[in-house]
Scaffold this motif. Structure first.
Motif, PDB file in Angstrom:
ATOM      1  N   SER A 207       0.908  -1.293   0.018  1.00 33.20           N
ATOM      2  CA  SER A 207      -0.058  -0.063   0.086  1.00 33.20           C
ATOM      3  C   SER A 207       0.976   1.218  -0.007  1.00 33.20           C
ATOM      4  O   SER A 207       2.152   1.277  -0.101  1.00 33.20           O
ATOM      5  CB  SER A 207      -0.953   0.021   1.210  1.00 33.20           C
ATOM      6  OG  SER A 207      -0.097  -0.195   2.406  1.00 33.20           O
ATOM      7  N   SER A 208       0.431   2.217   0.093  1.00 33.21           N
ATOM      8  CA  SER A 208       0.949   3.427   0.000  1.00 33.21           C
ATOM      9  C   SER A 208       1.392   4.157   1.421  1.00 33.21           C
ATOM     10  O   SER A 208       0.867   3.615   2.382  1.00 33.21           O
ATOM     11  CB  SER A 208      -0.119   4.752  -0.397  1.00 33.21           C
ATOM     12  OG  SER A 208      -0.951   4.933   0.266  1.00 33.21           O
ATOM     13  N   GLU A 209       2.310   5.089   1.527  1.00 34.63           N
ATOM     14  CA  GLU A 209       3.015   5.651   2.726  1.00 34.63           C
ATOM     15  C   GLU A 209       1.624   6.068   3.380  1.00 34.63           C
ATOM     16  O   GLU A 209       1.434   6.351   4.572  1.00 34.63           O
ATOM     17  CB  GLU A 209       4.010   6.569   2.258  1.00 34.63           C
ATOM     18  CG  GLU A 209       4.638   7.084   3.667  1.00 34.63           C
ATOM     19  CD  GLU A 209       5.524   6.374   4.219  1.00 34.63           C
ATOM     20  OE1 GLU A 209       5.621   6.354   5.551  1.00 34.63           O
ATOM     21  OE2 GLU A 209       6.274   5.408   3.563  1.00 34.63           O
ATOM     22  N   GLU A 210       0.788   6.934   2.711  1.00 35.37           N
ATOM     23  CA  GLU A 210      -0.153   7.577   3.078  1.00 35.37           C
ATOM     24  C   GLU A 210      -1.409   6.675   3.937  1.00 35.37           C
ATOM     25  O   GLU A 210      -1.877   7.178   5.049  1.00 35.37           O
ATOM     26  CB  GLU A 210      -1.169   8.319   2.074  1.00 35.37           C
ATOM     27  CG  GLU A 210      -2.394   9.269   2.565  1.00 35.37           C
ATOM     28  CD  GLU A 210      -3.105  10.020   1.317  1.00 35.37           C
ATOM     29  OE1 GLU A 210      -3.736  11.062   1.594  1.00 35.37           O
ATOM     30  OE2 GLU A 210      -2.746   9.541   0.225  1.00 35.37           O
TER      31      GLU A 210
END
Length: 483
Positions: free
Chosen positions: A133-136
């Protein structure tokens, strides 16, 4: 225990019910601290002494006809003998009557059943985090888990598991958090070739929240998306694994459930998560197509919930997790409804798993005070409620385990640290309700509960179920005997 019927007056016969066009049923919230009018149950300590009918296995209540040496079941009209001890118990002075003679709504302790109910001594929570997934996304997950740590009781145990092309287990009980990884083989169906208990002992994986909260928070800060570390690996074999399994959700969950069941599981002929006594709550954050229809089965049948957020910016994940974990919970629940002879349960809906042996017995791994379950009624063939017949009776039995806090044990030299002491109580909650009937269709319309009607319709009509989900009805089992 709240019970809200769709129709305040029960229809006198099937013809009246059909002509009204209204669904007939009830929505039950078994772990609610009060009934629908706000009245709490009468509590007691001798649930094992509560008499049961020899025919329908219903429980004694204030709606029974009580005689000196016998009682008549209000559900099936069976005459049951009273033992000498029970007869003496019910012949007491009115000021010392047992709970079941004072109220039709009782909550009784079941002494001696704690060990049969569950094999755990403290509540256990495991966060399984998707690293593909993303860092966000991960920043939001970290914030949510920090909120979860504040909501958990001090005696709880907490574990961190990550998954992508490999499964990571965290040991946070030392001065520095340690993670051990297990790669998911690319040439299999996703099943890992080693048991997680052999990778990390359970005692190292689960950490007490009260003494390891700061260490858990430090471990969460070390979690990074797969793209920031997986792709930097130079070993070609590992690169192949990453290409084949970028999100090992199924393999990770299967391994985790098996991991938990080794320590806390109960053998039972049900689905794997249900069998292990694991309640699964799923939190999905995506604005793309996700096969929630397949995923929801896991949360529904294990007694959990499914949460969907369209994007991290507008997500209320931290607040939702905090509110969810701050509530009191019942574990290892068994729910059973019984009706008088004129009508019966046509269908039932909710986040439970039906018992494979007994009809209308539902197992619920985990249940909070808002979890509701819906039942649809129908008349028995050629039956009706007449003026000369007994009023319709509904009896709800709910057997559950709850965690009782006994205060801090820091002064106890035999107890290391300052962990709060918890124990398990197995309890039985029984409510017997008598309803009025009517032969007037306008009484049905004038005293209808629209919320319950809509809830039943949502479950009855598949097309509507895809548009609206009104009541997301929500660990371990007790005896398999009928409740």
């Amino acid at each position: 225990m709240a019970a809200r019927p769709s129709l305040f007056y029960f229809p006198s016969d099937a013809a009246l019910l059909d002509s009204s066009g209204l669904p007939w049923g009830v929505a039950v919230t078994p772990f609610s601290p009060t009934d629908e009018r706000g009245s709490p149950p009468v509590t007691g300590e001798e649930g094992h002494l509560l008499p049961r009918c020899t025919s329908c296995f219903g429980y004694f209540s204030t709606h029974c006809s009580l005689h000196r040496w016998s009682w008549t079941c209000p559900i099936c009209s069976e005459d049951n003998d009273l033992s000498a001890d029970a007869a003496a118990r019910y012949a007491r002075d009115g000021s010392h009557d047992p709970p079941e003679l004072r109220s039709a709504f009782v909550d009784l302790l079941l002494p001696g059943e704690e060990g049969d109910a569950v094999a755990m001594t403290t509540p256990v929570y495991v966060a399984a985090i998707d690293l593909s997934s993303s860092e966000e996304f991960l920043e939001l997950v970290k914030s949510a888990l920090l909120a979860a740590l504040e909501a958990l009781s001090p005696g709880s145990l907490f574990g961190i598991l990550t998954f992508s092309s490999k499964i990571g287990l965290y040991d946070v009980q030392g001065p520095i958090p340690i993670v051990k990884n297990v790669f998911i083989p690319p040439d299999t169906d996703g099943t890992i070739l080693v048991d997680l208990k052999d990778v990390m002992p359970f005692q190292s994986f689960l950490a007490p929240v009260d003494t390891c909260k700061d260490s858990i928070a430090r471990a969460l800060e070390t979690i990074k998306p797969m793209s920031s570390w997986e792709m930097a690996t130079t070993a070609s074999e590992v690169q192949d694994h990453a290409l084949h399994h970028t999100r090992g959700f199924g393999a990770a969950l299967d391994a985790l459930v098996n991991y938990l069941s080794v320590e806390y599981g109960t053998t039972f002929e049900l689905g794997i998560a249900v069998q292990a006594g694991v309640c699964v709550d799923l939190f999905a954050i995506t604005n793309e197509y996700t096969d929630l229809t397949s995923l929801k089965v896991l949360s529904v049948e294990s007694g959990g919930s499914l949460f969907l957020y369209s994007n991290p910016d507008e997500s209320t994940l931290p607040q939702d997790i905090y509110k969810m974990l701050s509530r009191p919970y019942a574990f290892g629940c068994v729910l059973r409804l019984r009706t008088s002879s004129e009508f019966k349960i046509a269908d039932s809906y909710g986040h439970f798993f039906p018992d494979p042996q007994y009809a209308h017995v539902q197992h619920i791994n985990c249940c909070d005070s808002f979890a509701s379950y819906t039942y649809d009624f129908e008349f028995e063939k050629d039956s009706q409620f007449s003026r000369k017949s007994r009023p319709p009776i509904l009896q709800i039995a709910f057997k559950y385990t709850t965690i009782v806090h006994h205060g801090d044990t820091s002064d106890d030299v035999s107890n290391s640290g300052s962990r709060s002491r918890f124990s398990l109580q197995r309890r039985l909650r029984v409510r017997t309700i008598q309803y009025n009937t009517t032969a007037n269709i306008w009484d049905l319309y004038d005293f209808v509960d629209p919320d319950v009607v809509l809830t039943i319709l949502v479950h009855q009509v598949p097309m509507l179920a895809g548009l609206v989900y009104i009541v997301p009805c929500t660990p371990v089992f007790g005896s398999t005997a009928p409740v």
